[in-house]
Design an enzyme around this catalytic site. Structure first.
Site, PDB file in Angstrom:
ATOM      1  N   GLN A 103      14.611 -81.664 -25.798  1.00  0.00           N
ATOM      2  CA  GLN A 103      14.096 -80.903 -24.658  1.00  0.00           C
ATOM      3  C   GLN A 103      15.272 -80.329 -23.864  1.00  0.00           C
ATOM      4  OE1 GLN A 103      10.487 -83.161 -22.801  1.00  0.00           O
ATOM      5  NE2 GLN A 103      11.826 -84.704 -23.745  1.00  0.00           N
ATOM      6  N   ASP A 106      21.408 -78.065 -23.067  1.00  0.00           N
ATOM      7  CA  ASP A 106      22.855 -78.096 -22.805  1.00  0.00           C
ATOM      8  C   ASP A 106      23.716 -77.937 -24.059  1.00  0.00           C
ATOM      9  OD1 ASP A 106      22.279 -81.627 -22.153  1.00  0.00           O
ATOM     10  OD2 ASP A 106      22.748 -80.689 -24.080  1.00  0.00           O
ATOM     11  N   HIS A 121      13.157 -76.252 -25.705  1.00  0.00           N
ATOM     12  CA  HIS A 121      13.105 -75.547 -24.421  1.00  0.00           C
ATOM     13  C   HIS A 121      14.180 -74.494 -24.273  1.00  0.00           C
ATOM     14  CE1 HIS A 121      10.789 -79.238 -22.660  1.00  0.00           C
ATOM     15  NE2 HIS A 121      10.059 -78.509 -23.479  1.00  0.00           N
ATOM     16  N   CYS A 132      12.972 -56.373 -23.277  1.00  0.00           N
ATOM     17  CA  CYS A 132      12.845 -56.102 -24.734  1.00  0.00           C
ATOM     18  C   CYS A 132      13.178 -57.320 -25.575  1.00  0.00           C
ATOM     19  CB  CYS A 132      13.754 -54.928 -25.127  1.00  0.00           C
ATOM     20  SG  CYS A 132      15.517 -55.341 -25.151  1.00  0.00           S
ATOM     21  N   CYS A 152      18.298 -51.529 -22.871  1.00  0.00           N
ATOM     22  CA  CYS A 152      17.185 -50.954 -22.092  1.00  0.00           C
ATOM     23  C   CYS A 152      17.422 -51.309 -20.627  1.00  0.00           C
ATOM     24  CB  CYS A 152      15.848 -51.526 -22.606  1.00  0.00           C
ATOM     25  SG  CYS A 152      15.451 -53.153 -21.953  1.00  0.00           S
ATOM     26  N   SER A 191      11.235 -88.904 -19.775  1.00  0.00           N
ATOM     27  CA  SER A 191      10.147 -89.538 -19.008  1.00  0.00           C
ATOM     28  C   SER A 191       8.807 -89.346 -19.707  1.00  0.00           C
ATOM     29  CB  SER A 191      10.099 -88.933 -17.597  1.00  0.00           C
ATOM     30  OG  SER A 191       9.871 -87.527 -17.688  1.00  0.00           O
TER      31      SER A 191
HETATM   32  N1  APR Z   1      20.134 -93.330 -20.593  1.00  0.00           N
HETATM   33  C1  APR Z   1      18.816 -93.383 -20.956  1.00  0.00           C
HETATM   34  N2  APR Z   1      17.814 -92.904 -20.186  1.00  0.00           N
HETATM   35  C2  APR Z   1      18.165 -92.341 -19.014  1.00  0.00           C
HETATM   36  C3  APR Z   1      19.502 -92.255 -18.566  1.00  0.00           C
HETATM   37  C4  APR Z   1      20.508 -92.777 -19.418  1.00  0.00           C
HETATM   38  N3  APR Z   1      21.816 -92.746 -19.083  1.00  0.00           N
HETATM   39  N4  APR Z   1      19.519 -91.637 -17.342  1.00  0.00           N
HETATM   40  C5  APR Z   1      18.227 -91.352 -17.060  1.00  0.00           C
HETATM   41  N5  APR Z   1      17.414 -91.784 -18.043  1.00  0.00           N
HETATM   42  C6  APR Z   1      15.957 -91.618 -18.173  1.00  0.00           C
HETATM   43  C7  APR Z   1      15.211 -91.615 -16.867  1.00  0.00           C
HETATM   44  O1  APR Z   1      14.840 -92.936 -16.517  1.00  0.00           O
HETATM   45  C8  APR Z   1      13.991 -90.756 -17.200  1.00  0.00           C
HETATM   46  O2  APR Z   1      12.932 -91.553 -17.733  1.00  0.00           O
HETATM   47  O3  APR Z   1      15.750 -90.350 -18.742  1.00  0.00           O
HETATM   48  C9  APR Z   1      14.489 -89.832 -18.307  1.00  0.00           C
HETATM   49  C10 APR Z   1      14.704 -88.406 -17.834  1.00  0.00           C
HETATM   50  O4  APR Z   1      13.430 -87.886 -17.504  1.00  0.00           O
HETATM   51  P1  APR Z   1      13.323 -86.416 -16.858  1.00  0.00           P
HETATM   52  O5  APR Z   1      14.316 -86.271 -15.767  1.00  0.00           O
HETATM   53  O6  APR Z   1      11.873 -86.185 -16.599  1.00  0.00           O
HETATM   54  O7  APR Z   1      13.827 -85.444 -18.027  1.00  0.00           O
HETATM   55  P2  APR Z   1      13.016 -85.001 -19.313  1.00  0.00           P
HETATM   56  O8  APR Z   1      12.072 -86.064 -19.760  1.00  0.00           O
HETATM   57  O9  APR Z   1      14.002 -84.494 -20.293  1.00  0.00           O
HETATM   58  O10 APR Z   1      12.164 -83.735 -18.772  1.00  0.00           O
HETATM   59  C11 APR Z   1      11.423 -83.034 -19.745  1.00  0.00           C
HETATM   60  O11 APR Z   1      10.844 -81.404 -18.060  1.00  0.00           O
HETATM   61  O12 APR Z   1      11.440 -80.078 -16.306  1.00  0.00           O
HETATM   62  C12 APR Z   1      11.206 -80.086 -17.654  1.00  0.00           C
HETATM   63  O13 APR Z   1      12.120 -78.581 -19.172  1.00  0.00           O
HETATM   64  C13 APR Z   1      12.441 -79.688 -18.413  1.00  0.00           C
HETATM   65  O14 APR Z   1      13.162 -80.458 -20.567  1.00  0.00           O
HETATM   66  C14 APR Z   1      12.730 -80.885 -19.295  1.00  0.00           C
HETATM   67  C15 APR Z   1      11.378 -81.583 -19.363  1.00  0.00           C
END
Ligand code: APR
Length: 243
Positions: A103, A106, A121, A132, A152, A191
């Site tokens: 997702q 980077d 994503h 375009c 364009c 998450s």
């Molecule tokens: N190691 C493991 N897990 C981690 C760490 C780490 N060092 N740091 C944070 N986390 C966990 C957090 O506890 C959380 O559950 O990673 C998760 C990050 O969740 P989000 O911030 O919701 O990111 P993500 O799940 O990638 O979001 C999905 O949402 O906003 C959109 O497009 C965006 O791709 C993104 C998508």
């Protein structure tokens, strides 16, 4: 489950799998210094999605949107793959296939050496014409406001899938194929709240293959997977994959 028991069980699942699929989220890049979205201090704590990550936001205020993405490009330019990215890349040497379904935008999995990466994503280092669709090339880390298409009068936009936009069918197909083909599904640093990305993890649980979660906190997946390891990806993945 005790951490050591979980690691032992996880290592068994890793050893028994020839083809691995991994869904990753912002958490795997946190130790590379990049902000996640929903942790405290995360990107959605300081920005409203509807202001910076939707087509309507871009139409309304493209400068604000580019300010948001340029800040992430600046941070990304300093970021290096961490041991979590590197452990997943190294796993390719020991398995028939490892497909990373990320997702993240980077590019750190590719920088770490992973060769099969499905970017659900998009990618923050790419930009395209909002009119375009032509890809823009050779952009500086900070994309000047406002940059226009070479072909364009359209404005350049980040090549990111925004909320309300469809994921590319070829990426969805590639992720679905990896899900169907794998003997082990791993979920790292997400998450598990955003669809359709999270649905691949729930579908893996439904398929009955081994599913290992590595996450700092509990998620809606944690009680459903074979093994849920609590901790930082940069520390847990090397212990899980290379001991
Ligand atoms: N190691 C493991 N897990 C981690 C760490 C780490 N060092 N740091 C944070 N986390 C966990 C957090 O506890 C959380 O559950 O990673 C998760 C990050 O969740 P989000 O911030 O919701 O990111 P993500 O799940 O990638 O979001 C999905 O949402 O906003 C959109 O497009 C965006 O791709 C993104 C998508």
């Amino acid at each position: 489950m005790e951490r050591e028991d979980g690691l032992a069980q996880g290592r068994k699942l890793v050893a028994g799998a020839r083809r691995v699929a991994v869904l990753t989220g912002a958490g795997i890049s946190a130790e590379s210094g990049l902000a996640t979205f929903r942790d405290s201090g995360g990107l959605w704590e300081n920005h409203r999605v509807e202001d910076v990550a939707t087509p309507q936001a871009f139409a309304r205020d493209p400068v604000l949107v580019w300010e948001f993405y340029n800040a992430r490009r600046r941070a990304g330019a300093q970021a290096r793959p961490n041991p979590g990215h590197l452990a997943l890349a190294a796993l390719e040497q020991r398995k028939e296939s490892v497909v990373i379904i990320t997702q993240n935008v980077d590019g750190l999995h590719q920088k770490a050496g992973s060769t099969r990466v499905v970017e659900l994503h998009g990618n923050i280092w790419r930009a395209r014409c909002a009119r375009c669709g032509r890809a823009a090339a050779d952009l500086p880390v900070e994309v000047p406001f406002l940059s226009y298409c070479a072909s364009c009068p359209g404005l350049l936009r980040p090549d990111i899938v925004w909320f309300g936009e469809a994921l590319a069918p070829r990426d969805l197909e590639a992720a679905a194929a990896a899900l169907q083909d794998c003997g082990l599904f791993m979920v790292v640093g997400t998450s598990a709240q955003v669809q359709p990305a999270a649905s691949f993890a729930f579908a893996a649980v439904g398929r009955g293959v081994g599913v290992i979660e590595v996450n700092k906190e509990e998620t809606p997946l944690s009680s459903l997977v074979s093994v849920s390891l609590r901790g930082e990806a940069g520390e847990v993945l090397p212990a899980l994959l290379f001991v």
